[in-house]
Design an enzyme around this catalytic site. Structure first.
Site, short mmCIF file in Angstrom:
data_model
loop_
_atom_site.label_atom_id
_atom_site.label_comp_id
_atom_site.label_asym_id
_atom_site.label_seq_id
_atom_site.Cartn_x
_atom_site.Cartn_y
_atom_site.Cartn_z
N ASP A 1 -72.47 -1.97 -5.04
CA ASP A 1 -71.86 -1.46 -6.27
C ASP A 1 -70.70 -0.50 -6.01
OD1 ASP A 1 -73.72 -2.90 -7.63
OD2 ASP A 1 -74.86 -1.19 -8.40
N SER B 1 -80.26 -2.96 -2.53
CA SER B 1 -80.19 -4.42 -2.34
C SER B 1 -79.24 -4.78 -1.19
CB SER B 1 -79.71 -5.10 -3.62
OG SER B 1 -80.52 -4.73 -4.70
N GLY B 2 -78.02 -4.27 -1.22
CA GLY B 2 -77.01 -4.64 -0.23
C GLY B 2 -77.34 -4.09 1.15
N TYR C 1 -73.95 -2.92 -20.55
CA TYR C 1 -75.22 -3.55 -20.18
C TYR C 1 -76.42 -2.64 -20.44
CZ TYR C 1 -73.22 -7.30 -17.12
OH TYR C 1 -72.59 -8.40 -16.60
N ILE C 2 -76.37 -1.45 -19.86
CA ILE C 2 -77.58 -0.62 -19.86
C ILE C 2 -77.92 -0.16 -21.28
CG2 ILE C 2 -78.57 1.56 -19.02
CD1 ILE C 2 -77.07 1.15 -16.40
N HIS D 1 -84.82 -32.70 -24.27
CA HIS D 1 -85.13 -32.54 -25.68
C HIS D 1 -86.59 -32.19 -25.90
CE1 HIS D 1 -84.38 -33.17 -29.91
NE2 HIS D 1 -85.49 -33.87 -29.97
N ARG E 1 -68.17 3.96 -28.60
CA ARG E 1 -66.94 4.65 -28.98
C ARG E 1 -65.84 3.74 -29.51
NH1 ARG E 1 -64.56 6.47 -23.05
NH2 ARG E 1 -64.54 4.41 -22.11
N GLU F 1 -79.93 -28.16 -24.38
CA GLU F 1 -79.31 -29.49 -24.56
C GLU F 1 -78.04 -29.41 -25.39
OE1 GLU F 1 -81.45 -32.48 -26.89
OE2 GLU F 1 -82.57 -30.90 -27.89
N CYS G 1 -82.88 -3.35 -12.46
CA CYS G 1 -83.28 -4.72 -12.84
C CYS G 1 -84.78 -4.93 -12.99
CB CYS G 1 -82.80 -5.72 -11.79
SG CYS G 1 -81.31 -5.27 -10.92
N TYR H 1 -90.35 -3.93 0.82
CA TYR H 1 -89.02 -3.68 1.39
C TYR H 1 -89.14 -3.04 2.77
CZ TYR H 1 -85.80 -5.22 -2.17
OH TYR H 1 -85.03 -6.02 -3.00
N LYS I 1 -86.63 -2.68 -15.61
CA LYS I 1 -86.00 -3.06 -16.90
C LYS I 1 -86.57 -4.37 -17.43
CE LYS I 1 -82.91 -5.79 -17.01
NZ LYS I 1 -81.55 -5.48 -16.60
N GLU J 1 -79.27 -3.15 -23.32
CA GLU J 1 -80.59 -3.61 -22.90
C GLU J 1 -81.67 -2.63 -23.35
OE1 GLU J 1 -80.25 -4.39 -18.68
OE2 GLU J 1 -79.51 -6.43 -19.05
N CYS K 1 -81.92 -1.28 -8.15
CA CYS K 1 -82.47 -2.52 -8.73
C CYS K 1 -83.99 -2.49 -8.79
CB CYS K 1 -82.00 -3.72 -7.91
SG CYS K 1 -82.71 -5.27 -8.45
P1 NDP Z 1 -70.93 -0.46 -18.40
O1 NDP Z 1 -69.65 -0.29 -17.71
O2 NDP Z 1 -71.47 -1.83 -18.64
O3 NDP Z 1 -70.83 0.24 -19.83
C1 NDP Z 1 -70.46 1.57 -19.98
C2 NDP Z 1 -70.30 1.84 -21.46
O4 NDP Z 1 -70.13 3.25 -21.66
C3 NDP Z 1 -69.10 1.14 -22.07
O5 NDP Z 1 -69.45 0.70 -23.34
C4 NDP Z 1 -68.06 2.26 -22.10
O6 NDP Z 1 -67.12 2.10 -23.13
C5 NDP Z 1 -68.93 3.45 -22.41
N1 NDP Z 1 -68.36 4.73 -21.98
C6 NDP Z 1 -67.77 5.02 -20.80
N2 NDP Z 1 -67.37 6.31 -20.78
C7 NDP Z 1 -67.72 6.84 -21.97
C8 NDP Z 1 -67.58 8.12 -22.55
N3 NDP Z 1 -67.00 9.11 -21.89
N4 NDP Z 1 -68.04 8.32 -23.81
C9 NDP Z 1 -68.63 7.30 -24.50
N5 NDP Z 1 -68.80 6.07 -24.00
C10 NDP Z 1 -68.35 5.83 -22.75
O7 NDP Z 1 -71.95 0.44 -17.62
P2 NDP Z 1 -73.54 0.57 -17.67
O8 NDP Z 1 -73.80 1.98 -17.37
O9 NDP Z 1 -74.10 -0.03 -18.90
O10 NDP Z 1 -73.98 -0.33 -16.43
C11 NDP Z 1 -73.41 -0.12 -15.14
C12 NDP Z 1 -73.33 -1.40 -14.37
O11 NDP Z 1 -74.61 -1.82 -14.00
C13 NDP Z 1 -72.74 -2.57 -15.18
O12 NDP Z 1 -71.36 -2.66 -14.96
C14 NDP Z 1 -73.43 -3.76 -14.66
O13 NDP Z 1 -72.64 -4.40 -13.69
C15 NDP Z 1 -74.70 -3.23 -14.01
N6 NDP Z 1 -75.87 -3.66 -14.78
C16 NDP Z 1 -76.15 -4.99 -14.82
C17 NDP Z 1 -77.23 -5.44 -15.55
C18 NDP Z 1 -77.51 -6.90 -15.61
O14 NDP Z 1 -77.01 -7.64 -14.78
N7 NDP Z 1 -78.29 -7.36 -16.58
C19 NDP Z 1 -78.10 -4.54 -16.27
C20 NDP Z 1 -77.70 -3.15 -16.17
C21 NDP Z 1 -76.63 -2.76 -15.43
P3 NDP Z 1 -65.74 1.28 -22.94
O15 NDP Z 1 -66.10 -0.16 -22.99
O16 NDP Z 1 -64.95 1.73 -24.14
O17 NDP Z 1 -65.17 1.73 -21.65
#
Ligand code: NDP
Length: 459
Positions: free
Chosen positions: A310, A23-24, A185-186, A443, A206, A448, A56, A107, A59, A189, A51
């Site tokens: 990113d 994207s960027g 997020y991932i 409404h 965790r 609302e 995105c 693209y 997904k 979702e 993406c």
């Molecule tokens: P996130 O940072 O959202 O989540 C990572 C998760 O993995 C957290 O719950 C984290 O826990 C956990 N985690 C990290 N390390 C470990 C480990 N060693 N063992 C067990 N659990 C662990 O990352 P994602 O991979 O879900 O997504 C990456 C990025 O992509 C997001 O930050 C987001 O910005 C983007 N994204 C955006 C979407 C949207 O806009 N709808 C959709 C999908 C992705 P803890 O919280 O304890 O650190």
């Protein structure tokens, strides 16, 4: 760091060499080319990056697919009879592939139209102003690194059996039982997607409460709704080891217990995708969180090398990378000093139900502004009065007490992502609670509620 290298010269093969057509990178390349710069963009995988190919876009298509099952059930309360609904994974997967191919081509055309040269291959930095792709060497006044992030997979016995979001979209076999590790997020979702498509889904997080960084009310409420929808969502749960068991896996948990699964998705965050880029040969530096360090004009510690998207950290969202790409091109090639304003960036989680959010969480707002007033509304969406579905919605406004500005809007419920986009404009314009109150509602909608919340819940 100051801004350097802001004029176009002709001593190089290119004015700008972009590494990574996500994207960027694509936005920066096409804008720069449109402004008259001589631009090359190297990509070794697929046009459009994460993406378009494994993020995105596919997904959201899978989210749509996964909602039909519930809709067929909902429709019965409205008088419909739907007989023998069944789901075919390969049809969804292959239709998705075709659509992504179409987007890949778009693209390419978007880049070619203004004259950016696409180089298919993996780029390697040779020096602050030289890049190599497929054995050919190019000189360039500026290098832009826009290679995004890559799934991070923690290591433990059997962790090699896990899939990431790079593979999950194209599975040969639909997993009857899917284990998902992560609470961001991932993970959240995909739990909704595969639960909706008919898998038995277990999601392990965790910590004590998933979706860290979101408003606490939203996190707790979403957890309840997701559990109601049938996902086995467990907190305080970590994987110790994964054992292969024929075509499936036995997953051993810390503290005892096992889960059997046909596939395991690891969604534990993403890290900058800089392997083999050879940026160690330059002065580019990383932040302590592991992201490429840049100034407000995306310039790294090596003056001719820039980075955006990113891999510079912050909000890892496509619209943010697009804004950065645009600001970078304008600053470098049109004599305008453009920057990105990171306040009030809205985001949505396409969980089931959706989350939409913009601005500060309640805790962040209390820390930043001191006294705040919170408005909260929880209700059953009108549609579910007849559908019989047990799903509920939550909406929350956070108002700064001193000037009554609304500084946080959060929602769990259908179309939360759509609704929050408009709210983001209001917050950016500095709307106060009074502005919300004097706005006439639409409404009957869920949205609302945001303009009819009169009673605060706590101070
Ligand atoms: P996130 O940072 O959202 O989540 C990572 C998760 O993995 C957290 O719950 C984290 O826990 C956990 N985690 C990290 N390390 C470990 C480990 N060693 N063992 C067990 N659990 C662990 O990352 P994602 O991979 O879900 O997504 C990456 C990025 O992509 C997001 O930050 C987001 O910005 C983007 N994204 C955006 C979407 C949207 O806009 N709808 C959709 C999908 C992705 P803890 O919280 O304890 O650190």
């Amino acid at each position: 760091m100051g801004l350097e290298n802001s004029t176009i010269t002709t001593d190089f093969d290119y004015d700008l060499f972009v590494i990574g057509a996500g994207s960027g990178g694509v936005r920066a390349a096409r804008m720069a080319a449109g402004m008259g710069a001589r631009v090359a963009i190297a990509e070794d995988r697929y046009m459009g990056g994460t993406c378009v190919n494994v993020g995105c876009v596919p997904k959201k298509l899978y989210v749509y697919a996964s909602e039909f099952g519930k809709s067929f059930k909902d429709s019965e309360g409205f008088g419909w009879t739907v007989r023998e609904a069944s789901f075919n994974w390969s049809i969804l997967r292959d239709n998705k592939k075709e659509e992504i191919l179409r987007l890949n081509n778009i693209y390419e055309r978007l880049l070619e139209a203004p004259g950016a040269e696409i180089i298919h291959g993996r780029a390697r930095v040779l020096s602050p102003q030289h890049v190599e792709v497929n054995g050919s060497r190019f000189s360039t006044e500026r290098i832009l690194i826009a290679t995004g992030t890559w799934p991070y997979v923690p290591e433990f016995p059997g962790s090699e059996f896990m899939l990431t979001s790079n593979e999950i979209f194209d599975l040969e076999q639909f997993p009857e039982r899917l284990l998902i590790i992560g609470g961001g997020y991932i993970a959240t979702e995909f739990a909704g997607v595969f639960n909706g498509l008919g898998s038995e889904v277990t999601q392990l997080y965790r910590g004590e409460l998933f979706m860290r960084g979101f408003d606490d009310d939203i996190r707790g409420f979403l957890a309840d709704e997701i559990r109601k929808s049938g996902v086995d969502l467990r907190f305080g749960s970590q994987v110790r080891a994964i054992h292969s068991a024929g075509d499936a896996f036995r997953v051993e948990l810390d503290g005892g217990g096992e889960v059997d699964a046909d596939a395991i998705l690891c969604a534990t965050g993403r890290r900058p995708h800089v392997a083999d880029l050879n940026i160690e040969c330059t002065k580019v530096k990383f932040s302590k969180e592991g992201f490429i360090r840049v100034n407000e004009h995306f310039q790294t510690d090596e003056p001719s090398i820039y980075a955006l998207g990113d891999l510079i950290g912050g909000a890892q969202l496509t619209p943010v990378a697009l804004a950065q790409g645009m600001a970078f091109a304008k600053t470098q090639f049109s004599q305008q000093q453009a920057s990105v304003d990171y306040e009030y960036i809205p985001s949505a989680v396409f969980s089931q139900p959706n989350v939409g959010t913009v601005g500060f969480t309640e805790n962040e707002a209390r820390e930043r502004f001191g006294a705040v007033t919170v408005y909260r509304s929880e209700f059953k969406p009108m549609k579910h009065t007849l559908s019989g579905r047990e799903e509920r919605s939550l909406m929350k406004l956070i108002v700064e007490d001193t000037n009554k500005r609304v500084v946080g809007v959060h929602m769990v419920g259908p179309d939360a992502g759509e609704i929050v986009q408009g709210m983001a404009i209001a917050l950016r314009c500095g709307a106060t609670k009074n502005d919300f109150d004097r706005t006439v509602g639409v409404h009957p909608t869920s949205a609302e509620e945001f303009v009819t919340m009169r009673e605060s819940v706590k101070n």
